[in-house]
Design an enzyme around this catalytic site. Structure first.
Site, PDB file in Angstrom:
ATOM      1  N   SER A 214     -38.977  27.760   3.763  1.00 11.58           N
ATOM      2  CA  SER A 214     -39.597  29.287   3.713  1.00 11.58           C
ATOM      3  C   SER A 214     -38.411  30.064   4.210  1.00 11.58           C
ATOM      4  CB  SER A 214     -40.823  29.382   4.404  1.00 11.58           C
ATOM      5  OG  SER A 214     -41.492  30.280   3.880  1.00 11.58           O
ATOM      6  N   LYS A 218     -34.588  30.179   3.103  1.00 14.87           N
ATOM      7  CA  LYS A 218     -33.530  31.206   2.898  1.00 14.87           C
ATOM      8  C   LYS A 218     -32.416  31.191   3.597  1.00 14.87           C
ATOM      9  CE  LYS A 218     -37.567  34.421   2.919  1.00 14.87           C
ATOM     10  NZ  LYS A 218     -38.426  34.196   1.748  1.00 14.87           N
ATOM     11  N   TRP A 305     -47.044  32.913  -4.057  1.00 13.13           N
ATOM     12  CA  TRP A 305     -46.263  33.709  -3.150  1.00 13.13           C
ATOM     13  C   TRP A 305     -44.558  33.565  -3.280  1.00 13.13           C
ATOM     14  CZ3 TRP A 305     -47.100  38.336  -1.536  1.00 13.13           C
ATOM     15  CH2 TRP A 305     -46.541  38.772  -0.623  1.00 13.13           C
ATOM     16  N   HIS A 356     -47.887  25.533   0.560  1.00 16.15           N
ATOM     17  CA  HIS A 356     -46.701  26.117   1.113  1.00 16.15           C
ATOM     18  C   HIS A 356     -46.574  25.461   2.338  1.00 16.15           C
ATOM     19  CE1 HIS A 356     -43.633  28.909   1.872  1.00 16.15           C
ATOM     20  NE2 HIS A 356     -44.062  29.290   3.173  1.00 16.15           N
TER      21      HIS A 356
END
Ligand code: GCU
Length: 380
Positions: A214, A218, A305, A356
């Protein structure tokens, strides 16, 4: 402005997404060799990602950087050694310390390949409770070193007007609009971790992967683009401004991420709120900067998402740069069924069933991929 030439060179198959082509420079020149890629286009892309998205850091490796092994102990019934290492640094605004945890398998006769896990925990127990398993145990069992880097040691995950963490230590009074945000600060910390690992004879620093989930995913991607010492780059469900392309993405948009997390990226990025089609780059170009090193992108089927389709497409559209190096990449343009990992040529991908999270299933796929990579390298 650059945009006119950029819009001339869209990837044809990208259809409505209208993605810019990594293999054309801003001046419209086609890139046909790895030399041109490395000396011309890759640096140009890196600059654009700094300028428009992640920001520029005012410091690289600080002269003050020092390492101190504060504790070494046998753990996991003698199967591993845990080293606690303080990575200290200093700048005009004060001092900071990364409290690194390095787990090394004891049964290897040579320095261990390792994963650096970017995460928000500094405590194994807390992590285990949150994640439901112990990643260090899974990795040690498979002969990998497990290195835990806690992002809070470098920069707090809140909009504090950049007063704390490395921003407080190194930033100028007036931050320019391209100044680094928190994700870039965390990536800077990951490079300091690598500075240390290069000195640790228990770890094979040529075989260090960087992995994050997540927001940490990144960070793993941005670290991998900036710091080519990382041999393998892994993104787990990094979504918006991570692996997923922004144009035509479902779920989180640039506007939403900038509004909720104004500290993650630079100020220039905010001018692309609801204007993703005007960005001169998109996230497949971030992935292309990992080439020719192996890359793995993981999605989760219910994580809309993040948008699994946009994560897969991004990897798919980074393939042309891997092909420049003679690698086939994923070997398919079709997203695979759920729970069916693709182990391609320097590229891996899976879409795990569920929500997630960084699950043990995900880590196992990353290790399988890397085992296979080493076997190929050794000619098996
Ligand atoms: C939020 C944010 C995402 C981020 C995620 C996470 O959902 O919108 O961009 O990836 O938090 O870090 O778990």
């Amino acid at each position: 402005m650059q945009e006119s030439s950029i819009t001339k060179h869209l990837i044809e198959e990208s259809g409505e997404r209208k993605l810019p082509d990594p293999l054309y420079t801003n001046a419209g020149e086609q890139i046909i060799s790895t030399e041109q890629w490395e000396s011309n286009r890759r640096p140009e892309l890196l600059e654009m990602f700094k300028e428009h998205i992640y920001g520029r850091s005012p410091v690289n490796r600080p002269d003050s950087l020092s390492f101190n092994v504060v504790e070494t102990k046998s753990v996991m019934e003698g199967n591993a050694v845990l080293k606690k290492v303080d990575i200290s640094f200093e700048g005009p605004g004060g001092k900071g310390i990364i409290h690194l945890k390095v787990f090394v398998p004891t049964n290897l006769k040579k320095p261990a390949p390792a994963f650096v896990l970017i995460n928000k925990f500094n405590d194994e127990q807390e992590r285990k409770e949150m994640w439901g398993y112990s990643p260090e145990k899974s990795m040690i069992e498979r002969g990998y070193g497990a290195v835990f880097y806690c992002t809070a040691d470098v920069d707090p995950d809140e909009h504090d007007e950049f007063k704390n963490g490395v921003h407080g230590i190194y930033d100028e009074e007036q931050r320019p609009s391209d100044a680094w945000g928190t994700i870039a600060a965390w990536a800077w910390g990951a490079s300091r971790v690598m500075d240390y690992l290069e000195t640790d004879t228990d770890i094979d620093s040529d075989k260090v992967a960087i992995v994050g989930h997540s927001r940490s995913g990144k960070t793993a991607l941005w670290t991998g683009a900036l710091d080519e010492r990382f041999a393998f780059v892994i993104s787990n469900e990094s979504g918006s401004t991570g692996a997923a392309i922004s144009r035509g993405k479902i779920g989180e948009t640039i506007n939403q991420i900038n509004t909720k997390f104004p500290h993650w990226f630079n100020d220039n990025y905010k001018s692309f709120n609801d204007r993703e089609f005007e960005l001169p780059v998109d996230q497949h170009m971030l992935l292309s900067m990992i080439a020719p090193r192996p890359i793995y992108v993981a999605s989760a089927s219910e994580d809309l998402w993040c948008d699994p389709e946009s994560e897969f497409l991004s990897l798919s559209f980074a393939t042309s740069v891997y092909q420049l190096y003679g690698f086939k990449g994923l070997g398919t343009k079709q997203p695979p069924p759920i729970d069916s990992p693709i182990i391609g040529d320097q590229m891996g991908y899976h879409n795990r069933y569920g929500k997630h999270k960084l699950k043990e299933y995900d880590l196992v796929q990353f290790m399988n991929f890397w085992d296979g990579y080493f076997e190929k390298e050794n000619g098996h």
